[in-house]
Scaffold this motif. Sequence first.
Motif, mmCIF file in Angstrom:
data_model
loop_
_atom_site.group_PDB
_atom_site.id
_atom_site.type_symbol
_atom_site.label_atom_id
_atom_site.label_comp_id
_atom_site.label_asym_id
_atom_site.label_seq_id
_atom_site.Cartn_x
_atom_site.Cartn_y
_atom_site.Cartn_z
ATOM 1 N N ASN A 94 0.843 -1.198 0.000
ATOM 2 C CA ASN A 94 0.000 0.000 0.000
ATOM 3 C C ASN A 94 0.879 1.250 0.000
ATOM 4 O O ASN A 94 2.006 1.230 0.495
ATOM 5 C CB ASN A 94 -0.955 0.004 1.200
ATOM 6 N N TRP A 95 0.349 2.301 -0.563
ATOM 7 C CA TRP A 95 1.105 3.531 -0.735
ATOM 8 C C TRP A 95 1.450 4.184 0.605
ATOM 9 O O TRP A 95 2.512 4.767 0.757
ATOM 10 C CB TRP A 95 0.309 4.493 -1.602
ATOM 11 N N ARG A 96 0.558 4.083 1.567
ATOM 12 C CA ARG A 96 0.783 4.718 2.860
ATOM 13 C C ARG A 96 2.113 4.265 3.476
ATOM 14 O O ARG A 96 2.906 5.079 3.947
ATOM 15 C CB ARG A 96 -0.378 4.384 3.796
ATOM 16 N N VAL A 116 -3.158 1.378 -6.391
ATOM 17 C CA VAL A 116 -3.454 2.773 -6.058
ATOM 18 C C VAL A 116 -4.907 2.862 -5.616
ATOM 19 O O VAL A 116 -5.807 2.412 -6.327
ATOM 20 C CB VAL A 116 -3.207 3.692 -7.270
ATOM 21 N N ILE A 167 1.674 10.054 -5.492
ATOM 22 C CA ILE A 167 2.692 9.186 -6.095
ATOM 23 C C ILE A 167 3.423 9.927 -7.209
ATOM 24 O O ILE A 167 4.659 9.846 -7.332
ATOM 25 C CB ILE A 167 2.038 7.896 -6.635
ATOM 26 N N CYS A 182 4.704 2.796 1.900
ATOM 27 C CA CYS A 182 5.814 3.192 1.031
ATOM 28 C C CYS A 182 6.203 4.651 1.278
ATOM 29 O O CYS A 182 7.389 4.984 1.368
ATOM 30 C CB CYS A 182 5.439 2.998 -0.436
ATOM 31 N N LEU A 183 5.194 5.511 1.403
ATOM 32 C CA LEU A 183 5.449 6.931 1.628
ATOM 33 C C LEU A 183 6.106 7.150 2.986
ATOM 34 O O LEU A 183 7.056 7.943 3.104
ATOM 35 C CB LEU A 183 4.133 7.710 1.547
ATOM 36 N N LEU A 216 8.983 2.461 -5.825
ATOM 37 C CA LEU A 216 7.764 2.707 -6.596
ATOM 38 C C LEU A 216 7.486 1.615 -7.624
ATOM 39 O O LEU A 216 6.337 1.208 -7.820
ATOM 40 C CB LEU A 216 7.869 4.056 -7.305
ATOM 41 N N LEU A 220 3.825 0.630 -11.420
ATOM 42 C CA LEU A 220 3.860 0.714 -9.966
ATOM 43 C C LEU A 220 3.834 -0.671 -9.332
ATOM 44 O O LEU A 220 3.262 -1.611 -9.887
ATOM 45 C CB LEU A 220 2.692 1.553 -9.450
ATOM 46 N N HIS A 265 -1.358 12.871 3.731
ATOM 47 C CA HIS A 265 -1.999 11.564 3.492
ATOM 48 C C HIS A 265 -2.663 11.042 4.772
ATOM 49 O O HIS A 265 -3.786 10.518 4.730
ATOM 50 C CB HIS A 265 -0.962 10.567 2.999
ATOM 51 N N GLU A 268 -4.434 9.729 -4.189
ATOM 52 C CA GLU A 268 -3.232 8.959 -3.879
ATOM 53 C C GLU A 268 -2.285 8.952 -5.078
ATOM 54 O O GLU A 268 -1.062 9.046 -4.923
ATOM 55 C CB GLU A 268 -3.622 7.535 -3.493
#
Length: 443
Positions: A256-258, A397, A406, A260-261, A357, A393, A441, A402
């Motif tokens: 999940n992006w959360r 997403v 990215i 990774c960020l 990414l 990616l 976020h 979001e």
Amino acid sequence: MLVKINEVLDDAKEKQTKEESVNMWLGQLQNLACDVDYLFDELQTEAFQRKLLLGDDAMDKFDSMAMSKVKDVNARFQDIASQIDLLGLKESSVEKSRNARQRVPTTPSQISDAQRGGGGDPGPANFSRSLIKKAKDLAFLHQQVQIFTKSELAQATGNYDTRLFLGEGGFASVYKGVLPDCTPVAVKKPKAVGKIPMNQVFQHELRVVSQINHKNVVKILGVCLETKVPLLVYEFVPNGTLFEHIHDKSSQVLRNWRTCLRIAAEIASALDYLHSLASPPIIHGDVKSTNILLDDNYKAKLADFGSSMLISSDNQTAMTTKKIGTFFNLDPEYVITGKLTEKSDLYSFGVVLAELLTGLKPVSGMALASNEGISMVQYFLYSIENNSLRQILNFQVADESEMEEIETVAELASKCLSLSGRRRPTMKQVSEELDRLKISHEN
């Protein structure tokens, strides 16, 4: 003082005189530069070891011995420098030498003034003295970093049982150990690497990590000085490397992006600390996903400072004769010039962002529709330019907001990957932008 010596050497070489006296003087000065460099390292190491093993009582005797050595070198320096007037070199060279001699402290009061911060540029005496003082001032090591015996670490690691092997780099193997109080640790044990002076390598790493205190940097817990090359004991970080979680398809940590960020922001925070807040500033020199560990809460911790460089606050460049770091993460500008800068870490961090990414390895070769072969970094930049980032990616997403985040991070990575260091942002700018995105976020 070495800077002054090198300045005079450069001027003398420009003169290119064939006089025998000049050639003899240059040779003496070059030998002295090597001797001084060796002496500084020797004094710092011995002061550090005495501090750890014997405490403050042993330092007074050591100070007397150290200053005797410093005075010998100082006398040689002044003797050689005094010959400049007789060589007919440039006026600037003569002036530099005179200034250097005037700044060299030779009396106890001058040395004392130099320690308090006076005296201009450092000569051999006050520079060596400052190194000794620095070693003496490492009180936290004496109080908080445990001194292990060789047998204690052998017992903790099952005599370096291969089943407890965690990994290895160019200079060392790392083993998991468990102390008698059940504290897990990672023991870094040197490997024999050709003619490389491993003792200096490990002393250098110890010198670097002893100055770092950041939640996203692996902490040193102890050291063993009984072995020819020191053994370093670090906190054990249980959840492997970022590389493993990016490329192990069974891992769900980075899906999940959360997450990774957050991890990207934590790495940037650690590097910003090294560049901006550490004293002196530190260039990591080998930023890559295998040197980023994840703790029991999957928070990132930067590790492996064997390639790191300490730099002065007024000179953000370190010259190296041998390339350090990992090739596919190396700053192309550094590869060409040999100048390692803070912006070199920026390029390597950009590679990590691209890897995070896309899920692609830096060593991967990609093929375009035209069958043209390009590197992972080039493929990543190509995808940004052609608005096809979403297709490569490494995670799902959630929504368009979001995706906007990215794209912002991808654009930030592309700036870090600029071939020109001057066009890259600072680590502080990168860290602040990632923190802003992370907070946005979360809200």
